[in-house]
Design a protein around this motif. Structure first.
Motif, PDB file in Angstrom:
ATOM      1  N   SER A 195     -13.757 -14.738  49.726  1.00 17.65           N
ATOM      2  CA  SER A 195     -15.033 -14.084  49.993  1.00 17.65           C
ATOM      3  C   SER A 195     -14.863 -12.694  50.591  1.00 17.65           C
ATOM      4  CB  SER A 195     -15.872 -14.941  50.951  1.00 17.65           C
ATOM      5  OG  SER A 195     -15.303 -14.958  52.255  1.00 17.65           O
ATOM      6  N   PHE A 239     -22.944 -12.279  55.299  1.00 22.45           N
ATOM      7  CA  PHE A 239     -22.585 -13.023  54.084  1.00 22.45           C
ATOM      8  C   PHE A 239     -22.876 -14.520  54.235  1.00 22.45           C
ATOM      9  CE2 PHE A 239     -19.477 -15.416  51.540  1.00 22.45           C
ATOM     10  CZ  PHE A 239     -19.726 -14.890  50.281  1.00 22.45           C
ATOM     11  N   ARG A 271     -10.480  -7.037  45.981  1.00 26.23           N
ATOM     12  CA  ARG A 271     -11.440  -7.689  45.095  1.00 26.23           C
ATOM     13  C   ARG A 271     -11.383  -9.210  45.266  1.00 26.23           C
ATOM     14  NH1 ARG A 271     -13.964  -3.921  42.109  1.00 26.23           N
ATOM     15  NH2 ARG A 271     -12.923  -1.900  41.952  1.00 26.23           N
ATOM     16  N   GLU A 272     -11.489  -9.930  44.168  1.00 16.40           N
ATOM     17  CA  GLU A 272     -11.623 -11.379  44.286  1.00 16.40           C
ATOM     18  C   GLU A 272     -10.357 -12.079  44.747  1.00 16.40           C
ATOM     19  OE1 GLU A 272     -12.652  -9.508  41.888  1.00 16.40           O
ATOM     20  OE2 GLU A 272     -14.726  -9.995  41.347  1.00 16.40           O
ATOM     21  N   TYR A 285     -13.856  -9.798  49.539  1.00 12.16           N
ATOM     22  CA  TYR A 285     -14.396  -8.687  48.771  1.00 12.16           C
ATOM     23  C   TYR A 285     -15.913  -8.660  48.877  1.00 12.16           C
ATOM     24  CZ  TYR A 285     -15.581  -5.685  44.828  1.00 12.16           C
ATOM     25  OH  TYR A 285     -16.107  -4.685  44.041  1.00 12.16           O
ATOM     26  N   TYR A 286     -16.551  -9.807  48.767  1.00 13.54           N
ATOM     27  CA  TYR A 286     -18.011  -9.862  48.742  1.00 13.54           C
ATOM     28  C   TYR A 286     -18.626  -9.558  50.096  1.00 13.54           C
ATOM     29  CZ  TYR A 286     -17.093 -11.841  44.222  1.00 13.54           C
ATOM     30  OH  TYR A 286     -16.636 -12.016  42.939  1.00 13.54           O
ATOM     31  N   ARG A 287     -17.889  -9.778  51.158  1.00 13.04           N
ATOM     32  CA  ARG A 287     -18.417  -9.487  52.483  1.00 13.04           C
ATOM     33  C   ARG A 287     -18.683  -7.994  52.673  1.00 13.04           C
ATOM     34  NH1 ARG A 287     -17.832 -13.699  56.298  1.00 13.04           N
ATOM     35  NH2 ARG A 287     -17.069 -15.585  55.278  1.00 13.04           N
ATOM     36  N   ARG A 338     -24.954  -3.695  45.215  1.00 10.51           N
ATOM     37  CA  ARG A 338     -24.061  -4.542  44.426  1.00 10.51           C
ATOM     38  C   ARG A 338     -23.569  -3.857  43.157  1.00 10.51           C
ATOM     39  NH1 ARG A 338     -23.433  -9.928  45.496  1.00 10.51           N
ATOM     40  NH2 ARG A 338     -21.746  -9.613  44.014  1.00 10.51           N
TER      41      ARG A 338
END
Length: 310
Positions: free
Chosen positions: A166, A118, A161-162, A168-170, A152
């Protein structure tokens, strides 16, 4: 083809088991015991592994031991992601492993360990080498998570989630390969550590990456693979056809198959993390999958105590 059966995934993580429904894990313990017994009845030679703890917690393990779970498994497992989610340093891996090894006489697997790209691909590449140096020779199985980035367009299996920055995005950057199948810097580094290190790759229902993934695993000289057969997916149309295709494609690997995810219509609450109303139904699913893909074979070696070496 199947070298071990894993009972659930991260049972002490609310993304995989709802603690509000089962705050003391009594329901989980009952379900795990029934599953362990059912797997043993279907194939007494097949090792049973308790789903990887996340976080690594000896108190959680002792709770399950008091509830009889460790009598129905042959190994326990841990998960760790110190550069992305855990609040400890990557150099603490031997200490974290030792905490669980002191808490049980059973072998301790590392069934998920990984580093996301990430922030930077260089961090992930370094993380592969550092993880290998810390864990190789210390556990019978080490499964790197994962081969592919999570597309994605798919949701990550988490409830956070959010809400946690970061984190969640990892989830979407844990692969050695990008979503489009192109290699990251970490791919070549990982190849330096096989077959001592295996891969954990969850192939989703009718996953379009299956055949290409198998080709990559062979190219990387991966021997040990961890994946899943979803109890929830077993109620989809053509589920057995997909399971057959997946397991046939993976027949050249030593596969740890993970059984998890509650069908919504069988949960106390309609969610895959819910304890089931009838835990016997999960045990029946586990037994049926073992009978289908890992029938008893005389003379089969019990691999549970083998430590992978380079």
């Amino acid at each position: 083809m199947i070298e071990a059966a894993m009972i659930w995934n991260e049972p002490n993580n609310k993304s995989h088991w709802d603690p509000e429904i089962d705050p003391g894990w009594a329901r989980f313990a009952e379900m795990a015991c029934l599953a362990g017994q059912a797997i043993h009845s279907a194939n007494p030679r097949l090792p049973r592994v308790l789903g990887g703890m996340s976080p690594i917690d000896p108190c959680f393990l002792r709770n399950l031991e008091e509830r009889g779970v460790l009598e129905q498994v042959d190994a326990v497992a841990v998960h760790g992601f110190p550069l992305d989610w855990n609040l400890w340093c990557i150099d603490e891996w031997p200490t974290k492993l030792a905490e669980i090894q002191r808490a049980t006489s059973l072998p301790v697997w590392v069934s998920e360990v990984g580093v996301s790209s990430f922030g930077a691909e260089e961090v992930q590449a370094w993380g592969v080498d550092r993880t290998a140096s810390l864990l190789k020779g210390r556990a019978p199985r080490i499964h790197w998570y994962s081969l592919y980035d999570l597309p994605r367009a798919w949701p990550a299996t988490t409830r956070h989630r959010e809400a946690e920055g970061s984190s969640y995005y990892r989830h979407f950057y844990m692969g050695l390969l990008r979503e489009d199948g192109t290699p990251k810097q970490a791919l070549d580094r990982f190849g330096d550590h096989t077959p001592a290190m295996g891969i954990c790759q969850w192939f989703h229902f009718e996953d379009h990456r299956l055949d290409e993934g198998v080709a990559w695993l062979k190219r990387l000289n991966v021997r040990h693979l961890r994946t899943g057969l979803s109890w929830a997916d077993s109620f989809r149309p053509n589920a057995l056809a997909w399971f057959d295709r997946q397991m046939t494609a993976l027949q050249d690997f030593d596969v740890t198959v993970t059984f998890c995810f509650t069908p919504e219509h069988l949960g106390i609450m309609p969610h895959h993390t819910s304890a089931p109303r009838e835990p016997e139904r999960f045990a029946e699913f586990c037994a049926s999958m073992i009978e289908r893909y890992a029938p008893t074979v005389a003379g089969t070696e019990h691999p549970i105590n083998r430590v992978a070496v380079a």
